[in-house]
Each structure stands twice: as structure tokens, then as C-alpha cells.
Design a protein around this motif. Structure first.
Motif, mmCIF file in Angstrom:
data_model
loop_
_atom_site.group_PDB
_atom_site.id
_atom_site.type_symbol
_atom_site.label_atom_id
_atom_site.label_comp_id
_atom_site.label_asym_id
_atom_site.label_seq_id
_atom_site.Cartn_x
_atom_site.Cartn_y
_atom_site.Cartn_z
ATOM 1 N N GLN B 3 35.648 38.151 44.911
ATOM 2 C CA GLN B 3 36.184 37.828 45.941
ATOM 3 C C GLN B 3 36.238 36.886 46.243
ATOM 4 O OE1 GLN B 3 36.755 41.185 47.443
ATOM 5 N NE2 GLN B 3 39.432 42.092 46.366
ATOM 6 N N VAL B 4 36.968 36.028 47.460
ATOM 7 C CA VAL B 4 36.535 34.316 48.082
ATOM 8 C C VAL B 4 37.778 35.315 48.954
ATOM 9 C CG1 VAL B 4 34.951 34.062 46.999
ATOM 10 C CG2 VAL B 4 37.202 33.200 46.957
ATOM 11 N N LEU B 5 37.404 34.756 50.318
ATOM 12 C CA LEU B 5 37.827 35.544 51.201
ATOM 13 C C LEU B 5 37.300 34.344 52.377
ATOM 14 C CD1 LEU B 5 40.095 37.072 53.202
ATOM 15 C CD2 LEU B 5 38.674 38.459 53.242
ATOM 16 N N GLU B 6 38.895 33.510 53.259
ATOM 17 C CA GLU B 6 38.296 32.229 54.378
ATOM 18 C C GLU B 6 38.260 32.831 55.153
ATOM 19 O OE1 GLU B 6 40.225 30.109 50.890
ATOM 20 O OE2 GLU B 6 40.226 32.083 51.645
ATOM 21 N N SER B 7 38.231 32.704 56.773
ATOM 22 C CA SER B 7 37.928 32.612 57.939
ATOM 23 C C SER B 7 37.901 30.984 58.796
ATOM 24 C CB SER B 7 37.454 33.643 58.306
ATOM 25 O OG SER B 7 36.082 34.361 58.110
ATOM 26 N N GLY B 8 38.724 31.627 59.631
ATOM 27 C CA GLY B 8 38.280 30.441 60.977
ATOM 28 C C GLY B 8 39.210 29.576 61.187
ATOM 29 N N GLY B 9 39.918 29.643 60.311
ATOM 30 C CA GLY B 9 41.353 28.428 60.682
ATOM 31 C C GLY B 9 42.073 28.507 61.572
ATOM 32 N N GLY B 10 42.797 27.474 61.876
ATOM 33 C CA GLY B 10 43.399 27.303 63.650
ATOM 34 C C GLY B 10 42.949 26.423 63.737
ATOM 35 N N SER B 11 44.066 25.660 65.087
ATOM 36 C CA SER B 11 44.171 24.489 65.839
ATOM 37 C C SER B 11 43.824 23.659 66.688
ATOM 38 C CB SER B 11 45.148 24.674 66.580
ATOM 39 O OG SER B 11 46.429 25.158 65.733
ATOM 40 N N ALA B 12 43.001 22.743 66.325
ATOM 41 C CA ALA B 12 42.133 21.256 67.174
ATOM 42 C C ALA B 12 42.823 20.082 67.609
ATOM 43 C CB ALA B 12 41.228 21.153 66.336
ATOM 44 N N GLN B 13 42.617 19.486 68.650
ATOM 45 C CA GLN B 13 42.871 18.303 68.886
ATOM 46 C C GLN B 13 42.456 17.077 67.877
ATOM 47 O OE1 GLN B 13 42.476 18.168 72.713
ATOM 48 N NE2 GLN B 13 44.529 18.847 73.801
ATOM 49 N N PRO B 14 42.899 15.646 68.021
ATOM 50 C CA PRO B 14 42.221 14.699 67.283
ATOM 51 C C PRO B 14 40.867 15.112 67.842
ATOM 52 C CG PRO B 14 44.219 14.175 66.906
ATOM 53 C CD PRO B 14 44.368 15.732 68.319
ATOM 54 N N GLY B 15 39.845 14.755 66.989
ATOM 55 C CA GLY B 15 38.757 14.454 67.273
ATOM 56 C C GLY B 15 37.949 15.958 68.033
ATOM 57 N N GLY B 16 38.655 16.411 67.468
ATOM 58 C CA GLY B 16 37.965 18.671 67.617
ATOM 59 C C GLY B 16 37.278 18.595 66.220
ATOM 60 N N SER B 17 36.389 19.703 66.493
ATOM 61 C CA SER B 17 35.821 20.352 65.660
ATOM 62 C C SER B 17 36.503 22.504 65.123
ATOM 63 C CB SER B 17 34.212 20.759 65.949
ATOM 64 O OG SER B 17 33.782 19.201 66.804
ATOM 65 N N LEU B 18 36.064 22.606 63.558
ATOM 66 C CA LEU B 18 36.693 23.671 63.277
ATOM 67 C C LEU B 18 35.293 24.199 62.464
ATOM 68 C CD1 LEU B 18 40.529 24.235 62.594
ATOM 69 C CD2 LEU B 18 39.043 24.985 65.026
ATOM 70 N N THR B 19 35.005 25.096 62.170
ATOM 71 C CA THR B 19 34.505 26.102 61.190
ATOM 72 C C THR B 19 35.164 26.750 60.324
ATOM 73 O OG1 THR B 19 32.317 25.087 62.530
ATOM 74 C CG2 THR B 19 31.809 26.838 60.632
#
Lengths: 107, 121
Positions: B3-19
Motif C-alpha cells: 500500500q502507498v498513500l499520499e497526503s499533503g495535497g491542496g491549493s497554492a498560489q503561483p510561486g508558492g510551496s507545497l509538500t
């Protein structure tokens, strides 16, 4: 390597045979070609690797063939659950690349 | 069961960051390369990045080099994708996948359900 899949859409009925094509812009090293199935809202699922080896749990109605730059995925007798989008992927040369997909729809 | 399970998605503005994170179970995590593959809305699959089992080798598609960083923590059985300098064209579902093969010649034998990343102003 650019992969071109044909046809873009294939309309068939359950019980029929499906033949999907994947053509590479140059020879794929060591038949390093995989096929995936993706249903709406789901992750892709590996069907075939090494051009002709079925992945774990894949029914034997799915078969892959080909070498060099021309590869084929054949579904011998379509079941209702087989209607989906199919992608080929080459991993013989970095970076690995995917084809644009073939949509298999119910006629 | 793998099993593999992703988390941490969401919204960001251009130039922003997400992990993004991807938790793995059911296999010897440190012996497998792992990868991120993305799919823009209504589009096909596109490989983004991969990392060897040891973490010593990393690979990126040209469009994310210098902006994205892939890493892994074997003690937590977790894969990461740090995304900086986000662009509208990075909007996609990001899939975590287990790799088979060697030296960035990988196919993907198990996939997570995906994490949606949306970049917009």
C-alpha cells in the motif's frame, strides 16, 4: 522517446477482441515497455511489463507483444470491467515516457 | 499487501510551496526506488521524479528541476516531494508509485490514489 498510441478511442462490445497499438519514435531498449489501465477516478494499474509479462493478479485475457518500436496490447475477450483508458510507457531510455492513452469504450 | 498513500495535497498560489508525503507499507521500503507521476486534469500520465531505494540517487523531469525536491525517510517508510516555485501548469493529481527497474529506467508496479495539487491566483 515519444510514444504514439492508436487508436485514440476504440469502441467495442463485451466479448469482442481488443487490439491497442503503441509505437515509439525510436527502438525501445530491451523491450522495456509497460501497459497500464486507468478507470475514471482511480489510479493507474500495471498490466504488462517487459512488453509481454503480466503483472501480479492480471487475468490471462490480457497479453502484450512486440519489440523494437512497435508494441501491442491485446484483450482477448472483453469483460465489462475492461472498459477504461490504457497507457503504454517505455522505460528503456531515461527519462521514461508515457503514450497519450487509448480510451476503450462500450459500443 | 503493498500500500502507498499520499497526503499533503491542496491549493497554492503561483510561486508558492507545497509538500506531498507518501506513506508505504507491506514491502521492504528501503529496497525499492519510488517515484512521483502526475496527471493534469483530463490529461495523460507524466513522470515527475524518482529516488533510489537508498536515497542516494535522485532524478527529475526537466520542467521541475531546481523547483522540486524528492526525498525519503526509511525510518518512517515515507516518500516526500517538496514543491517550490509552483506554476499554474503544475496543477495535477500527483501519484506516488513504487518502482521496478534500475537507474531511472523504472516502471511502476503499485500506485497510490493520488493527491490533488491546484495552483492558481
Amino acid at each position: 522517446i515519444v510514444l504514439t498510441q492508436s487508436p485514440g478511442t476504440l469502441s467495442l462490445s463485451p466479448g469482442e477482441r481488443a487490439t491497442l497499438s503503441c509505437r515509439a519514435s525510436q527502438s525501445v531498449s530491451s523491450s522495456s515497455l509497460a501497459w497500464y489501465q486507468q478507470k475514471p477516478g482511480q489510479a493507474p494499474r500495471l498490466l504488462i511489463y517487459g512488453a509481454s509479462s503480466r503483472a501480479t493478479g492480471i487475468p490471462d485475457r490480457f497479453s502484450g507483444s512486440g519489440s523494437g518500436a512497435d508494441f501491442t496490447l491485446t484483450i482477448s475477450r472483453l469483460e465489462p470491467e475492461d472498459f477504461a483508458v490504457y497507457y503504454c510507457q517505455q522505460y528503456g531510455s531515461a527519462p521514461n515516457t508515457f503514450g497519450q492513452g487509448t480510451k476503450l469504450e462500450i459500443k | 499487501e503493498v500500500q502507498v498513500l499520499e497526503s499533503g495535497g491542496g491549493s497554492a498560489q503561483p510561486g508558492g510551496s507545497l509538500t506531498l508525503s507518501c506513506g508505504a507499507s507491506g514491502f521492504a521500503f528501503s529496497t525499492y526506488a519510488m517515484a512521483w507521476v502526475r496527471q493534469a486534469p483530463g490529461k495523460g500520465l507524466y513522470w515527475v521524479s524518482a529516488i533510489s531505494g537508498s536515497g542516494g540517487s535522485t532524478y527529475y523531469t526537466d520542467s521541475v528541476k531546481g523547483r522540486f525536491t524528492i526525498s525519503r525517510d526509511g525510518s518512517k517508510n515515507t516518500l516526500y516531494l517538496q514543491m517550490n516555485g509552483l506554476r499554474v501548469e503544475d496543477t495535477a493529481i500527483y501519484y506516488c508509485a513504487r518502482c521496478s527497474g534500475t537507474k531511472n529506467r523504472y516502471y511502476f508496479d503499485y500506485w497510490g490514489q493520488g493527491a490533488l495539487v491546484t495552483v492558481s491566483s
